[in-house]
Design a protein around this motif. Sequence first.
Motif, short mmCIF file in Angstrom:
data_model
loop_
_atom_site.label_atom_id
_atom_site.label_comp_id
_atom_site.label_asym_id
_atom_site.label_seq_id
_atom_site.Cartn_x
_atom_site.Cartn_y
_atom_site.Cartn_z
N GLU A 1 38.28 -53.77 -110.78
CA GLU A 1 38.46 -52.87 -109.81
C GLU A 1 37.84 -52.93 -108.30
N ALA A 2 37.01 -54.12 -108.41
CA ALA A 2 36.42 -54.40 -107.09
C ALA A 2 37.41 -54.90 -106.18
N LEU A 3 38.16 -56.00 -106.86
CA LEU A 3 39.26 -56.53 -106.10
C LEU A 3 40.53 -55.62 -105.80
N ALA A 4 40.48 -54.61 -106.46
CA ALA A 4 41.69 -53.52 -106.26
C ALA A 4 41.10 -52.33 -105.47
N ALA A 5 39.79 -52.43 -105.05
CA ALA A 5 39.18 -51.26 -104.15
C ALA A 5 40.12 -51.39 -102.63
N THR A 6 39.98 -50.22 -102.02
CA THR A 6 40.72 -50.13 -100.76
C THR A 6 39.57 -50.26 -99.81
N SER A 7 38.58 -50.60 -100.02
CA SER A 7 37.64 -50.75 -99.00
C SER A 7 36.68 -51.76 -99.32
N LEU A 8 36.05 -52.47 -98.35
CA LEU A 8 35.00 -53.43 -98.72
C LEU A 8 33.67 -52.83 -99.11
N GLU A 9 33.47 -51.54 -98.66
CA GLU A 9 32.17 -50.96 -98.87
C GLU A 9 32.30 -50.38 -100.54
N GLU A 10 33.34 -49.84 -100.92
CA GLU A 10 33.73 -49.35 -102.31
C GLU A 10 33.56 -50.66 -103.13
N SER A 11 34.24 -51.67 -102.71
CA SER A 11 34.17 -53.03 -103.49
C SER A 11 32.57 -53.43 -103.90
N TYR A 12 31.73 -53.38 -102.69
CA TYR A 12 30.21 -53.73 -102.92
C TYR A 12 29.78 -52.90 -104.14
N GLU A 13 29.98 -51.62 -104.13
CA GLU A 13 29.49 -50.90 -105.44
C GLU A 13 29.93 -51.29 -106.66
N LEU A 14 31.18 -51.65 -106.81
CA LEU A 14 31.76 -52.30 -107.92
C LEU A 14 31.35 -53.59 -108.19
N TRP A 15 30.99 -54.46 -107.69
CA TRP A 15 30.46 -55.81 -107.77
C TRP A 15 28.89 -55.62 -108.13
N LYS A 16 28.32 -54.57 -107.62
CA LYS A 16 26.99 -54.15 -108.21
C LYS A 16 26.92 -53.77 -109.61
N TYR B 1 43.37 -57.29 -103.22
CA TYR B 1 42.32 -58.30 -102.89
C TYR B 1 41.33 -57.77 -101.97
N SER B 2 40.48 -57.02 -102.27
CA SER B 2 39.79 -56.02 -101.33
C SER B 2 38.81 -57.32 -100.40
N ILE B 3 38.66 -58.06 -100.75
CA ILE B 3 37.53 -59.13 -100.17
C ILE B 3 38.46 -60.07 -99.24
N TRP B 4 39.76 -59.74 -98.92
CA TRP B 4 40.63 -60.74 -98.24
C TRP B 4 39.91 -61.05 -96.84
N PRO B 5 39.10 -60.14 -96.28
CA PRO B 5 38.54 -60.55 -94.80
C PRO B 5 37.35 -61.56 -95.07
#
Length: 548
Positions: A472-487, A174-178
């Motif tokens: 994949e965005a939720l499984a990303a290892t960083s927020l920055e990586e997740s942002y690109e997948l959400w896009k 859950y990459s967006i846990w923060p």
Amino acid sequence: MNRNAYGILMAAVLTGLCASGCGAQDGVQNGTQEQPAQAEEHKTETDTDTEDSVIVVMGPTSEPESGFDPAYGWGAGEHVHEPLIQSTLTVTKPDLSIDYDLATDMQVSEDGMAWTVTIRDDVFFTDGDPLTAEDVAFTYNTVKADSSVNDFTMLKEAVAVDEKTVEFRMERPYSIWPYTMAIVGIVPEHAYGPAYGENPVGSGRYLMKQWDKGQQIIFEANPDYYGEAPKMKKVTVLFMDEDAAYAAVMAGQADLAYTAASYSDQAVDGYTLLAYETVDNRGINLPAAPASADAEGNPMGNDLTDDVRVRRAVNIGIDREEMIQNVLNGYGTAAYSVCDRMPWYNDAAQVSYDPEGAAALLEEAGWLPGPDGIREKDGVRAELNILYSAGDSVRQALAADTQNQLKKLGIDASIEGVGWDTAYTRAQAEPLMWGWGAHTPMELYNIYHTLEGGSAEYSPYSNEKVDQYMDEALAATSLEESYELWKKAQWDGETGITQQGDIPWIWLCNIDHLYWAKEGLHVADQKLHPHGHGWSIVNNVDQWYWER
């Protein structure tokens, strides 16, 4: 005394304190009447008598019915904000990226299944006990078990590794846990119980001094706060409906009060109208499936909006700027997604008003103008019924404006006010005027991701590739990586939820949050407000001050 009675009483009392006509909008003459002498003689205990106190008026629905307990909605849901009473592990910056509050460091495992957070060692609850990792773990295990608002199914358990380290063990990455950590206020294990919501103990900037239910809440600065000392030592929050709030402003009895666009053309002596941009958006779903019925016989899908060309035509055939001027008196911004200007927003969502292009799409889809101007296809008229929440005047007006604009495109739309008890079910087959907007990418997931039943939750829609990007965005290892997948979930160049893709929702406008502010009150810069015209305004009330 219940809220309605209190609002009526306050309106009457405050109207009596000011010149005739200043208690209700219809009687205001530009709001410039002199305040009579008796208004000064009727000081109440909540009046601003010092340079370090402020009176804020919010709507009745902003009062937390379940109190100040994070497990029951305080800090989340309709009360999304940075909790005043409790501290949080993280906070969001003005650009909605993540910063620290209690946390001093956080690390996520390579597989995303564990978050390790180190916390400060100088934090105490207002009863004198230190805040430790045990309290953090207790808080999160409690909200997982009891939360009535937020989803904590991604969390397996929280474990205190030592006094200053807590480990969050996840059920799934859950990459967006923060972003979740930014809204969960930490409670003390030793002082938590059934009555906590009404008698909260925290470590935040303020402590709750008094709560007169249905009327007001008084906060006082925490003298032992670990951060910068609040400039505002006393914050009084009054709960009133719009008319009573306006009357309080006219009587000079409020320092800052929420208001609606319908009041924005008034002028109030001694006050300035403040407008804050938001991601508090309004839009309609367009069911992206053919008409059918569910297992209970409820209508599903819509044969008109099932055609993506019709949905694209509606999206570019709505003049958002005209709508903002007509309905919101100019206090709003055009909306193209549920996450405009967020770090995960894809600007491919933005479109230009193009009525000719909309007409061409409708004709390409076989919907041709009939004798009365309404389009027809195979003997069927292009008709839609747009639902809105009964009693919500803004949504009603937006629905009516949408109706008028669709008529120009040749779509015969009707509008209907409904209760939320039936709205969710009926939205599976009919457009509904929704309100969304949160400081988390999960808003995208909740609206567009396919559920086990094979469709998204709020309106028929499914796209396997969109689902894949969000997973994949939720499984990303960083927020920055997740942002690109959400896009990419919004548009990857070939598919997505924007105009060139499936466009199953039409976003219309982000509603500015409006407030009357007494002259001399400096309100600190605001982040984009989320959905809900309430507690977000006081997120940084500790930084406000008077210029006198």
